[in-house]
Design an enzyme around this catalytic site. Structure first.
Site, PDB file in Angstrom:
ATOM      1  N   ASP A 163       0.868  -1.165   0.000  1.00 11.21           N
ATOM      2  CA  ASP A 163       0.000   0.000   0.000  1.00 11.21           C
ATOM      3  C   ASP A 163       0.909   1.220   0.000  1.00 11.21           C
ATOM      4  O   ASP A 163       1.625   1.466   0.984  1.00 11.21           O
ATOM      5  CB  ASP A 163      -0.887  -0.016   1.245  1.00 11.21           C
ATOM      6  N   ILE A 164       0.905   1.975  -1.077  1.00 13.12           N
ATOM      7  CA  ILE A 164       1.863   3.078  -1.211  1.00 13.12           C
ATOM      8  C   ILE A 164       1.649   4.159  -0.170  1.00 13.12           C
ATOM      9  O   ILE A 164       2.516   5.013   0.014  1.00 13.12           O
ATOM     10  CB  ILE A 164       1.840   3.702  -2.626  1.00 13.12           C
ATOM     11  N   ASN A 174       0.771   5.944 -10.883  1.00 13.23           N
ATOM     12  CA  ASN A 174      -0.525   5.651 -11.489  1.00 13.23           C
ATOM     13  C   ASN A 174      -1.596   5.279 -10.478  1.00 13.23           C
ATOM     14  O   ASN A 174      -2.785   5.467 -10.735  1.00 13.23           O
ATOM     15  CB  ASN A 174      -0.368   4.498 -12.497  1.00 13.23           C
ATOM     16  N   TYR A 213     -12.163  14.397  -5.513  1.00  9.94           N
ATOM     17  CA  TYR A 213     -11.337  13.606  -6.439  1.00  9.94           C
ATOM     18  C   TYR A 213     -10.670  14.544  -7.446  1.00  9.94           C
ATOM     19  O   TYR A 213      -9.452  14.475  -7.675  1.00  9.94           O
ATOM     20  CB  TYR A 213     -12.216  12.575  -7.157  1.00  9.94           C
ATOM     21  N   LYS A 215      -6.593  15.515  -8.059  1.00  8.67           N
ATOM     22  CA  LYS A 215      -5.906  15.379  -9.343  1.00  8.67           C
ATOM     23  C   LYS A 215      -5.362  16.720  -9.831  1.00  8.67           C
ATOM     24  O   LYS A 215      -4.292  16.783 -10.451  1.00  8.67           O
ATOM     25  CB  LYS A 215      -6.862  14.773 -10.382  1.00  8.67           C
TER      26      LYS A 215
END
Length: 255
Positions: A65-66, A92, A156, A160
């Protein structure tokens, strides 16, 4: 997929791709491997990563899990220990979250920014010494909604948008080191993202039909179509290109 003819440069180079268990991440890992690179595919689900690894012998995988505290350094160390270098980092991993303002919570907002802003930042920091040695490249995966508004996905989209601004700022900051930083902003692309968002199938199908109807080219994208451009941004043929956000969405941002 069809690999660009100039992709011989990727032979024996090393690419790290997060979110490699499905969709754009899996397609990108396969594309780099087919172009000659060694690939470390990272994701949370070991079973999904195993399917990715089966697609090409040059793909190795790491379940992580990054967002975990020690994950960024562990990921970079895994690639360096195995291949002694890092040439490309593809940030990504992400999640599509439908969260209207009336339903917004502190934890929901924090989760989005942890995944789309904090984790990529710390992974890039851990990769920095190795990317400096190879004059490597960072490629961030944003979204059309990183710069195009949409109802119900404000946080969201904001996460981004933050990733796009990180891309521009890092490009300026790292230019003197020879590291290039660019981003792709895909539109609606076939993947497991909407399913993972927990939407019921009738709603999911309705969203897909609505998205396809609003895209000038008349359809949602395929992961391979995005992966092709990840390789092009990483290729030294694009050596004078940095700090750019390339939107690949069938013309959706024009509407």
């Amino acid at each position: 997929m069809t690999v660009p003819s100039d992709s011989v440069w990727f032979t024996d180079r090393v690419a790290i791709v997060t979110g490699a268990g499905s969709g754009i991440g899996r397609a990108t890992a396969i594309a780099f491997a087919e172009a000659g690179a060694h690939v470390l595919g990272v994701g949370r689900r070991q079973d999904a990563l195993n399917i990715t690894a089966q697609q090409h012998p040059r793909i190795a995988v790491l379940a992580a899990d990054i967002r975990a505290t020690h994950a960024p350094q562990a990921i970079i160390d895994a690639a360096v220990d195995r291949w002694d270098r890092v040439d490309v980092l593809v940030n990504n991993a992400g999640a599509t979250t439908i969260m209207p303002l009336a339903d917004a919570t502190a934890q929901g907002i924090a989760n989005l920014f942890d995944l789309h802003v904090t984790a990529p930042s710390l992974l890039a920091r851990a990769a920095l010494p190795h990317l400096q040695q190879t004059h490597g490249s960072i490629i961030n995966l944003s979204s059309t909604y990183g710069h195009r508004p949409a109802s119900g996905v404000a946080h969201y989209a904001a996460s981004k948008a933050a990733l796009e601004q990180l891309t521009r700022c890092w490009a300026l900051e790292l230019a003197t080191t020879g590291i290039r930083v660019n981003a792709l902003a895909p539109g609606p692309t076939e993947s497991e993202a909407l399913t993972a968002a927990g939407l019921p199938e009738p709603m999911l199908n309705e969203i897909k039909r609505d998205e396809a109807g609003r895209i000038p080219l008349g359809r949602r994208g395929e992961p391979d179509e995005v992966a092709t451009w990840v390789l092009r941004l990483a290729d030294p043929a694009a050596a004078w290109l940095t700090g750019q956000i390339l939107t690949i969405d069938g013309g959706l941002e024009l509407t």
